[in-house]
Design a protein around this motif. Structure first.
Motif, PDB file in Angstrom:
ATOM      1  N   ALA A  16      45.032  15.084  52.950  1.00  0.00           N
ATOM      2  CA  ALA A  16      44.075  16.106  53.392  1.00  0.00           C
ATOM      3  C   ALA A  16      43.682  17.020  52.236  1.00  0.00           C
ATOM      4  O   ALA A  16      42.528  17.445  52.130  1.00  0.00           O
ATOM      5  CB  ALA A  16      44.671  16.933  54.531  1.00  0.00           C
ATOM      6  N   ALA A  17      44.641  17.315  51.363  1.00  0.00           N
ATOM      7  CA  ALA A  17      44.357  18.176  50.214  1.00  0.00           C
ATOM      8  C   ALA A  17      43.306  17.560  49.308  1.00  0.00           C
ATOM      9  O   ALA A  17      42.372  18.223  48.865  1.00  0.00           O
ATOM     10  CB  ALA A  17      45.637  18.437  49.430  1.00  0.00           C
ATOM     11  N   GLY A  18      43.465  16.283  49.023  1.00  0.00           N
ATOM     12  CA  GLY A  18      42.504  15.618  48.156  1.00  0.00           C
ATOM     13  C   GLY A  18      41.170  15.396  48.817  1.00  0.00           C
ATOM     14  O   GLY A  18      40.125  15.473  48.179  1.00  0.00           O
ATOM     15  N   LEU A  19      41.182  15.135  50.133  1.00  0.00           N
ATOM     16  CA  LEU A  19      39.948  14.815  50.846  1.00  0.00           C
ATOM     17  C   LEU A  19      39.087  16.046  51.107  1.00  0.00           C
ATOM     18  O   LEU A  19      37.879  16.031  50.908  1.00  0.00           O
ATOM     19  CB  LEU A  19      40.285  14.141  52.176  1.00  0.00           C
ATOM     20  CG  LEU A  19      39.107  13.655  53.019  1.00  0.00           C
ATOM     21  CD1 LEU A  19      38.312  12.591  52.268  1.00  0.00           C
ATOM     22  CD2 LEU A  19      39.600  13.111  54.349  1.00  0.00           C
ATOM     23  N   PHE A  20      39.725  17.145  51.532  1.00  0.00           N
ATOM     24  CA  PHE A  20      38.983  18.322  51.943  1.00  0.00           C
ATOM     25  C   PHE A  20      39.116  19.503  50.991  1.00  0.00           C
ATOM     26  O   PHE A  20      38.436  20.515  51.159  1.00  0.00           O
ATOM     27  CB  PHE A  20      39.431  18.771  53.337  1.00  0.00           C
ATOM     28  CG  PHE A  20      39.243  17.728  54.395  1.00  0.00           C
ATOM     29  CD1 PHE A  20      37.982  17.268  54.714  1.00  0.00           C
ATOM     30  CD2 PHE A  20      40.328  17.199  55.063  1.00  0.00           C
ATOM     31  CE1 PHE A  20      37.795  16.297  55.689  1.00  0.00           C
ATOM     32  CE2 PHE A  20      40.160  16.234  56.040  1.00  0.00           C
ATOM     33  CZ  PHE A  20      38.890  15.780  56.351  1.00  0.00           C
ATOM     34  N   GLY A  21      40.012  19.427  50.011  1.00  0.00           N
ATOM     35  CA  GLY A  21      40.231  20.552  49.113  1.00  0.00           C
ATOM     36  C   GLY A  21      40.876  21.733  49.806  1.00  0.00           C
ATOM     37  O   GLY A  21      40.701  22.868  49.392  1.00  0.00           O
ATOM     38  N   VAL A  22      41.662  21.474  50.866  1.00  0.00           N
ATOM     39  CA  VAL A  22      42.255  22.554  51.638  1.00  0.00           C
ATOM     40  C   VAL A  22      43.710  22.812  51.275  1.00  0.00           C
ATOM     41  O   VAL A  22      44.355  23.645  51.867  1.00  0.00           O
ATOM     42  CB  VAL A  22      42.169  22.264  53.158  1.00  0.00           C
ATOM     43  CG1 VAL A  22      40.726  22.208  53.602  1.00  0.00           C
ATOM     44  CG2 VAL A  22      42.882  20.951  53.493  1.00  0.00           C
ATOM     45  N   GLY A  23      44.241  22.076  50.293  1.00  0.00           N
ATOM     46  CA  GLY A  23      45.625  22.295  49.905  1.00  0.00           C
ATOM     47  C   GLY A  23      46.625  21.761  50.900  1.00  0.00           C
ATOM     48  O   GLY A  23      47.827  21.875  50.714  1.00  0.00           O
ATOM     49  N   GLY A 241      43.358  10.857  48.514  1.00  0.00           N
ATOM     50  CA  GLY A 241      42.389  11.642  49.262  1.00  0.00           C
ATOM     51  C   GLY A 241      41.195  12.046  48.422  1.00  0.00           C
ATOM     52  O   GLY A 241      40.053  12.041  48.889  1.00  0.00           O
ATOM     53  N   ALA A 242      41.448  12.407  47.161  1.00  0.00           N
ATOM     54  CA  ALA A 242      40.364  12.803  46.262  1.00  0.00           C
ATOM     55  C   ALA A 242      39.417  11.638  45.990  1.00  0.00           C
ATOM     56  O   ALA A 242      38.202  11.816  45.904  1.00  0.00           O
ATOM     57  CB  ALA A 242      40.944  13.330  44.951  1.00  0.00           C
ATOM     58  N   LYS A 243      39.966  10.430  45.869  1.00  0.00           N
ATOM     59  CA  LYS A 243      39.125   9.260  45.641  1.00  0.00           C
ATOM     60  C   LYS A 243      38.225   8.996  46.845  1.00  0.00           C
ATOM     61  O   LYS A 243      37.044   8.675  46.703  1.00  0.00           O
ATOM     62  CB  LYS A 243      40.000   8.032  45.354  1.00  0.00           C
ATOM     63  CG  LYS A 243      40.734   8.094  44.013  1.00  0.00           C
ATOM     64  CD  LYS A 243      41.546   6.830  43.783  1.00  0.00           C
ATOM     65  CE  LYS A 243      42.276   6.890  42.446  1.00  0.00           C
ATOM     66  NZ  LYS A 243      43.088   5.663  42.211  1.00  0.00           N
ATOM     67  N   VAL A 244      38.798   9.134  48.026  1.00  0.00           N
ATOM     68  CA  VAL A 244      38.019   8.915  49.247  1.00  0.00           C
ATOM     69  C   VAL A 244      36.912   9.962  49.373  1.00  0.00           C
ATOM     70  O   VAL A 244      35.799   9.662  49.813  1.00  0.00           O
ATOM     71  CB  VAL A 244      38.929   8.960  50.489  1.00  0.00           C
ATOM     72  CG1 VAL A 244      38.107   8.870  51.768  1.00  0.00           C
ATOM     73  CG2 VAL A 244      39.946   7.821  50.437  1.00  0.00           C
ATOM     74  N   ALA A 245      37.213  11.200  48.966  1.00  0.00           N
ATOM     75  CA  ALA A 245      36.232  12.280  49.067  1.00  0.00           C
ATOM     76  C   ALA A 245      34.955  11.957  48.300  1.00  0.00           C
ATOM     77  O   ALA A 245      33.852  12.291  48.738  1.00  0.00           O
ATOM     78  CB  ALA A 245      36.833  13.586  48.555  1.00  0.00           C
ATOM     79  N   HIS A 246      35.093  11.312  47.155  1.00  0.00           N
ATOM     80  CA  HIS A 246      33.930  11.000  46.322  1.00  0.00           C
ATOM     81  C   HIS A 246      33.219   9.730  46.780  1.00  0.00           C
ATOM     82  O   HIS A 246      32.193   9.354  46.221  1.00  0.00           O
ATOM     83  CB  HIS A 246      34.353  10.873  44.858  1.00  0.00           C
ATOM     84  CG  HIS A 246      34.701  12.191  44.228  1.00  0.00           C
ATOM     85  ND1 HIS A 246      33.777  13.007  43.621  1.00  0.00           N
ATOM     86  CD2 HIS A 246      35.883  12.853  44.141  1.00  0.00           C
ATOM     87  CE1 HIS A 246      34.356  14.101  43.169  1.00  0.00           C
ATOM     88  NE2 HIS A 246      35.640  14.030  43.474  1.00  0.00           N
ATOM     89  N   MET A 247      33.739   9.080  47.825  1.00  0.00           N
ATOM     90  CA  MET A 247      33.096   7.900  48.385  1.00  0.00           C
ATOM     91  C   MET A 247      32.277   8.243  49.621  1.00  0.00           C
ATOM     92  O   MET A 247      31.501   7.425  50.103  1.00  0.00           O
ATOM     93  CB  MET A 247      34.163   6.851  48.744  1.00  0.00           C
ATOM     94  CG  MET A 247      34.950   6.320  47.562  1.00  0.00           C
ATOM     95  SD  MET A 247      36.394   5.349  48.070  1.00  0.00           S
ATOM     96  CE  MET A 247      35.625   4.078  49.068  1.00  0.00           C
ATOM     97  N   LEU A 248      32.447   9.469  50.134  1.00  0.00           N
ATOM     98  CA  LEU A 248      31.780   9.877  51.368  1.00  0.00           C
ATOM     99  C   LEU A 248      30.631  10.834  51.076  1.00  0.00           C
ATOM    100  O   LEU A 248      30.581  11.461  50.027  1.00  0.00           O
ATOM    101  CB  LEU A 248      32.780  10.553  52.302  1.00  0.00           C
ATOM    102  CG  LEU A 248      34.000   9.719  52.714  1.00  0.00           C
ATOM    103  CD1 LEU A 248      34.954  10.556  53.559  1.00  0.00           C
ATOM    104  CD2 LEU A 248      33.566   8.470  53.483  1.00  0.00           C
ATOM    105  N   SER A 249      29.735  10.957  52.034  1.00  0.00           N
ATOM    106  CA  SER A 249      28.598  11.867  51.881  1.00  0.00           C
ATOM    107  C   SER A 249      29.045  13.305  52.131  1.00  0.00           C
ATOM    108  O   SER A 249      30.000  13.539  52.878  1.00  0.00           O
ATOM    109  CB  SER A 249      27.490  11.502  52.869  1.00  0.00           C
ATOM    110  OG  SER A 249      27.902  11.788  54.201  1.00  0.00           O
TER     111      SER A 249
END
Length: 274
Positions: A16-23, A241-249
């Motif tokens: 979740a931290a990597g995906l949303f930047g919420v820590g 999570g961070a990698k997935v974040a850059h794959m989504l809109s």
């Protein structure tokens, strides 16, 4: 068994931290609340322990998430430098404020805030964001002055301590409000989570030691075993999570973020009111 539980929480929180930047705080706090409750800890200390331990673990998740987002060029370092001092001071003071609030009221505060924020993020997700990443990254054209950013950092820091989060739930909407694209906002939020986590963890330790916390394996309001177990696993899953974040809109990220906040907010209100 306790270690396995903390490792699972860390895996979810790191992602979740990597995906949303919420820590990961929006995941860690409710899960720790459940675990500590089943461990029969004092009801007066459970919520404070969840908040303090959450901030301590975010030190690790924010470093991992920060490194991953920085490789993608998604961290706005000039904005980070403006926000960081206010974030650190505000979060340390916020830990002291949280220590004076009862666990029940903390539950209700967290629940109401997350519901409101989830609604705001979902409605804002329908708006078109500025697609010019270069203009958003320098911050001069779309963001407030340095002094206003410093003040905003202080407010975000205080709220982050009371909510036990890395500030992403506030930093991300703060940045997107001024037209920063979601990926840039998430990356910068990951960086901002570090000063928040360090100052917040220290604050909960210091102010927690001034109170009688009859719970084993703790320093103030920070549970050492939970901190270690969650930190170990979250360090690795934050990168995923961070990698997935850059794959989504950006729009999809905002809507997913809003759903997560709404679910967690309903949980805290339900438990608090009962």
């Amino acid at each position: 068994m306790e270690l396995i539980i903390f490792l699972i929480i860390g895996a979810l929180a790191g992602f979740a931290a990597g995906l949303f930047g919420v820590g990961g705080g929006t995941i860690i706090v409710p899960l720790l609340f459940i675990v500590f409750t089943r461990m029969d800890y004092s009801p007066d200390s459970i919520m404070h322990l969840a908040l303090g331990t959450s901030l301590a673990t975010i030190i690790v998740t924010s470093i991992s998430s920060l490194m991953a987002h920085n490789k993608k060029g998604a961290v706005m370092w000039p904005v980070f430098k403006n926000l960081a001092p206010g974030l650190a001071v505000g979060c340390f003071l916020g830990a002291g404020i949280a220590g004076q609030i009862s666990g029940l009221y903390l539950q209700l505060i967290v629940g109401v805030f997350l519901l409101w924020l989830g609604y705001k993020m979902f409605t804002d997700g329908k708006k078109r964001l500025d697609s010019n990443i270069n203009s958003a990254s320098n911050g001069n054209a779309v963001l407030p002055s340095k002094s206003k950013q410093l003040a905003a950092g202080g407010v975000i820091g205080v709220a982050s301590a009371i909510l036990g989060i890395g500030g992403g739930s506030l930093t991300v909407p703060y940045l997107t409000r001024y037209g920063v694209v979601m990926q840039k906002a998430v990356g910068t939020s990951a960086a901002c989570g570090l000063p928040i986590a360090i100052a917040g963890a220290l604050g909960f330790m210091v102010f927690g030691m001034q109170q009688e916390v009859n719970v084993p394996n703790t320093i103030g309001f920070v549970h050492i075993y939970a901190f270690l177990g969650i930190s170990i696993m979250s360090f690795f899953t934050a990168k995923l999570g961070a990698k997935v974040a850059h794959m989504l809109s950006p729009q999809l990220l905002k809507k997913c973020f809003a759903v997560l906040l709404t679910v967690v907010g309903c949980y805290f209100l339900f438990k608090g009111l009962l």
